[in-house]
Write an enzyme that holds these catalytic residues in place. Structure first.
Site, PDB file in Angstrom:
ATOM      1  N   GLY A 249       0.761  -1.249   0.000  1.00 15.60           N
ATOM      2  CA  GLY A 249       0.000   0.000   0.000  1.00 15.60           C
ATOM      3  C   GLY A 249       0.787   1.292   0.000  1.00 15.60           C
ATOM      4  O   GLY A 249       0.187   2.362  -0.050  1.00 15.60           O
ATOM      5  N   ARG A 334      -7.003   2.566 -15.972  1.00 15.47           N
ATOM      6  CA  ARG A 334      -7.111   3.175 -14.631  1.00 15.47           C
ATOM      7  C   ARG A 334      -7.845   4.510 -14.618  1.00 15.47           C
ATOM      8  O   ARG A 334      -8.469   4.850 -13.630  1.00 15.47           O
ATOM      9  CB  ARG A 334      -5.722   3.286 -13.972  1.00 15.47           C
ATOM     10  CG  ARG A 334      -5.096   1.908 -13.702  1.00 15.47           C
ATOM     11  CD  ARG A 334      -3.840   1.969 -12.859  1.00 15.47           C
ATOM     12  NE  ARG A 334      -4.128   2.299 -11.478  1.00 15.47           N
ATOM     13  CZ  ARG A 334      -3.958   3.485 -10.935  1.00 15.47           C
ATOM     14  NH1 ARG A 334      -3.484   4.484 -11.661  1.00 15.47           N
ATOM     15  NH2 ARG A 334      -4.264   3.699  -9.683  1.00 15.47           N
ATOM     16  N   TYR A 338     -10.872   4.494 -12.207  1.00 13.77           N
ATOM     17  CA  TYR A 338     -10.707   5.260 -10.948  1.00 13.77           C
ATOM     18  C   TYR A 338     -10.484   6.754 -11.160  1.00 13.77           C
ATOM     19  O   TYR A 338     -10.115   7.454 -10.225  1.00 13.77           O
ATOM     20  CB  TYR A 338      -9.478   4.759 -10.161  1.00 13.77           C
ATOM     21  CG  TYR A 338      -9.222   3.278 -10.127  1.00 13.77           C
ATOM     22  CD1 TYR A 338     -10.120   2.409  -9.512  1.00 13.77           C
ATOM     23  CD2 TYR A 338      -8.052   2.745 -10.657  1.00 13.77           C
ATOM     24  CE1 TYR A 338      -9.852   1.050  -9.452  1.00 13.77           C
ATOM     25  CE2 TYR A 338      -7.777   1.384 -10.592  1.00 13.77           C
ATOM     26  CZ  TYR A 338      -8.685   0.544  -9.989  1.00 13.77           C
ATOM     27  OH  TYR A 338      -8.410  -0.793  -9.919  1.00 13.77           O
ATOM     28  N   CYS A 365     -13.670   2.120 -29.037  1.00 10.64           N
ATOM     29  CA  CYS A 365     -14.974   2.670 -29.398  1.00 10.64           C
ATOM     30  C   CYS A 365     -15.792   2.921 -28.152  1.00 10.64           C
ATOM     31  O   CYS A 365     -16.743   2.175 -27.854  1.00 10.64           O
ATOM     32  CB  CYS A 365     -15.692   1.710 -30.329  1.00 10.64           C
ATOM     33  SG  CYS A 365     -15.032   1.858 -31.964  1.00 10.64           S
ATOM     34  N   GLU A 366     -15.389   3.917 -27.421  1.00 13.41           N
ATOM     35  CA  GLU A 366     -16.041   4.184 -26.150  1.00 13.41           C
ATOM     36  C   GLU A 366     -15.604   5.574 -25.694  1.00 13.41           C
ATOM     37  O   GLU A 366     -14.402   5.833 -25.582  1.00 13.41           O
ATOM     38  CB  GLU A 366     -15.577   3.085 -25.168  1.00 13.41           C
ATOM     39  CG  GLU A 366     -16.156   3.196 -23.838  1.00 13.41           C
ATOM     40  CD  GLU A 366     -16.180   1.847 -23.094  1.00 13.41           C
ATOM     41  OE1 GLU A 366     -16.157   0.774 -23.727  1.00 13.41           O
ATOM     42  OE2 GLU A 366     -16.222   1.915 -21.866  1.00 13.41           O
TER      43      GLU A 366
HETATM   44  N1  LLP Z   1      -1.257  -7.207  -0.581  1.00 14.09           N
HETATM   45  C1  LLP Z   1      -2.566  -7.365  -0.776  1.00 14.09           C
HETATM   46  C2  LLP Z   1      -3.287  -8.383  -0.031  1.00 14.09           C
HETATM   47  C3  LLP Z   1      -3.242  -6.558  -1.688  1.00 14.09           C
HETATM   48  O1  LLP Z   1      -4.543  -6.720  -1.859  1.00 14.09           O
HETATM   49  C4  LLP Z   1      -2.519  -5.583  -2.440  1.00 14.09           C
HETATM   50  C5  LLP Z   1      -3.199  -4.761  -3.425  1.00 14.09           C
HETATM   51  C6  LLP Z   1      -1.138  -5.463  -2.206  1.00 14.09           C
HETATM   52  C7  LLP Z   1      -0.539  -6.287  -1.267  1.00 14.09           C
HETATM   53  C8  LLP Z   1      -0.278  -4.499  -2.945  1.00 14.09           C
HETATM   54  O2  LLP Z   1      -0.616  -3.186  -2.707  1.00 14.09           O
HETATM   55  P1  LLP Z   1       0.277  -1.997  -3.330  1.00 14.09           P
HETATM   56  O3  LLP Z   1       1.569  -1.976  -2.613  1.00 14.09           O
HETATM   57  O4  LLP Z   1       0.445  -2.273  -4.777  1.00 14.09           O
HETATM   58  O5  LLP Z   1      -0.520  -0.779  -3.091  1.00 14.09           O
HETATM   59  N2  LLP Z   1      -5.937  -1.956  -9.291  1.00 14.09           N
HETATM   60  C9  LLP Z   1      -5.775  -0.937  -8.273  1.00 14.09           C
HETATM   61  C10 LLP Z   1      -4.963  -1.430  -7.103  1.00 14.09           C
HETATM   62  C11 LLP Z   1      -5.576  -2.600  -6.409  1.00 14.09           C
HETATM   63  C12 LLP Z   1      -4.714  -3.069  -5.269  1.00 14.09           C
HETATM   64  C13 LLP Z   1      -5.231  -4.326  -4.717  1.00 14.09           C
HETATM   65  N3  LLP Z   1      -4.427  -4.902  -3.690  1.00 14.09           N
HETATM   66  C14 LLP Z   1      -5.120   0.276  -8.912  1.00 14.09           C
HETATM   67  O6  LLP Z   1      -4.852   0.245 -10.112  1.00 14.09           O
HETATM   68  O7  LLP Z   1      -4.900   1.277  -8.252  1.00 14.09           O
END
Ligand code: LLP
Length: 443
Positions: A249, A334, A338, A365-366
């Site tokens: 995160g 993205r 989002y 096409c959107e």
């Molecule tokens: N661990 C778990 C259990 C997770 O669900 C995630 C991300 C991470 C680690 C890694 O998190 P990071 O360090 O990458 O923030 N598609 C979305 C992001 C979804 C993240 C889901 N889980 C986007 O494009 O922002």
């Protein structure tokens, strides 16, 4: 060297990554093209690993969250840096195994792991499975019994911490589809349940509070809550968790609304977290748990850029100017999902002052197929190479063949050299799995 040192605008005003001008990469490999900077990826992995080694006596493991970007080369890099990975599907695990990644350093996540995925995880001798439902616990225990093994598991719990980020990526709120809540007692109940499973060995807990988080305190709060929970469980059942996985995160820079963190800042996040865990262990008289973190975005996000070619420009006077590119939501969904913000540059005129605000339109096409809206840019011309920065995480991994466009190839750059890590798709790839039933065949 800092992690961003290999992405710069050179003296000629051209964007350069890993020692190569982006415009040259576009010429050599074509567009759209994902470009990954190996030095940046390795710097990030090393930074996290070093903090665990130096501040926590090596009593932990960095798991690269491979959902951010999964392909064989990234697992090869993770293996060579001596870190682990988190996988969330049979497909990610398969890719890791194919790359020769040691499965004992992989943790498997997911709120609905398929029986076939669990079986594959067991057969691969995966390091740990992070259990996220009672059904899964039953299923995994049954499969492990059949195979005559005892599988290490963590329990995904939900400490109820709300991190300041986009609502879709908050995963540890009480109403989340992930994990068992600490506050309503289900996390404690599931602990009892797992301890009794003969073919599972509960090693500890996992939580993940969200993504694109900049507040150190969010991680500290989550760690404190989980440590309090570990202590409470120890008091009530005698079970003491050995491992604590605090998830991923850590945020990255997308545009100037975000802070530009240096390696030392990421190290500080982790140091702060470690201090909190140590303090709580002391307070409760617990052993310091084996600590796991799962950064994805912060390892690959800023390491990646995407190159496009401008194909058309549509100016609607007084309303909007669209710069249309040869990519779109099929390589980067993205914005559509989002409303994510990006920084956009003209690769060969990166220093030219921005004179207008434009929207970058994809070729699907959107109408919602946009990459960025009202971003500053010098006057773009048809044929210009456009670079979108910070596309290393959740772009390729979320790409699709929508409208039967190709998922772009990816190159890895290092010391002025670029090589494919994902080859270009062909028309033949698009129809590879298509079948026309005999009765529909012409003639
Ligand atoms: N661990 C778990 C259990 C997770 O669900 C995630 C991300 C991470 C680690 C890694 O998190 P990071 O360090 O990458 O923030 N598609 C979305 C992001 C979804 C993240 C889901 N889980 C986007 O494009 O922002």
């Amino acid at each position: 060297m800092n992690q961003r040192d290999t992405l710069k605008i050179n003296v000629d005003g051209r964007l350069e990554i890993g020692g190569i001008a982006a415009g040259e990469l576009a010429k050599e490999f074509g567009t759209p093209l994902y470009v990954f900077d190996e030095a940046h990826i390795r710097n990030m992995m090393r930074t996290y690993k070093k903090v665990i080694d130096e501040e926590y006596g090596g009593n932990g493991l960095v798991l690269y969250a491979s959902k951010a970007f999964s392909c064989e080369a990234i697992y090869a890099i993770a293996a060579s840096e001596g870190i682990g990975v988190d996988v969330v599907s049979g497909g990610e695990l398969y890719t890791a195994v194919q790359a020769g990644f040691p499965a004992e350093k992989a943790y498997m996540h997911g709120n609905n792991k398929l029986p076939s995925e669990l079986e594959f995880a067991l057969d691969s001798r995966i390091g740990a499975v992070v259990v996220d439902s009672r059904t899964e616990a039953d299923r995994l225990d049954g499969l492990a019994r059949k195979k005559g093994v005892v599988q290490d598991v963590l329990l995904r719990i939900n400490p109820g911490v709300e991190a300041h980020t986009h609502a879709f990526v908050q995963t540890a709120r009480t109403d989340s589809k992930f994990g068992f809540s600490v506050s309503d007692g289900t996390a404690a109940q599931m602990t009892d349940y797992l301890i009794k499973k003969p073919n599972l060995r509960l090693c500890g807990y996992h939580c993940h509070i969200g993504s694109q988080i900049f507040e150190k305190q969010s991680f500290v709060l989550a760690a404190n809550k989980v440590m309090d929970f570990i202590s409470q469980i120890k008091k009530s059942t005698g079970y003491e968790a050995e491992r604590l996985n605090i998830g991923g995160g850590f945020g990255v820079w997308y545009n100037d609304d975000d802070p530009k963190l240096q390696l030392s800042d990421y190290a500080d996040y982790l140091k702060t977290l470690i201090s909190a865990v140590k303090a709580k262990a002391k307070e409760h008289g617990l052993k310091e748990p084996f600590l796991l973190i799962e950064p994805g975005r912060s390892i690959v996000g800023e390491a990646g850029i995407t190159l496009y070619t401008v194909g058309a420009i549509k100016d609607i006077p007084g309303v909007k100017k669209y710069v249309a590119i040869d990519g779109g939501m099929f390589d980067n969904p993205r914005y559509a999902l989002y409303q994510s913000k990006y920084t956009v540059l003209l690769a060969d005129r990166a220093n030219e002052p921005c004179c207008e605000k434009v929207s970058i339109a994809g070729k699907c096409c959107e109408s919602g197929d946009l990459i960025a809206v009202d971003v500053p840019l010098p006057e773009a011309r048809v044929g210009d190479v456009l670079a979108v920065l910070t596309t290393g995480a959740y772009n390729y991994s979320m790409a699709s063949n929508y409208n039967r466009n190709f998922v772009p190839p990816a190159v890895l750059v290092k010391d002025g050299k670029a090589e494919y890590i994902i080859k270009p798709q062909t028309y033949a790839d698009l129809v590879r799995n298509d079948v026309i039933p005999k009765r529909l065949k012409q003639g």
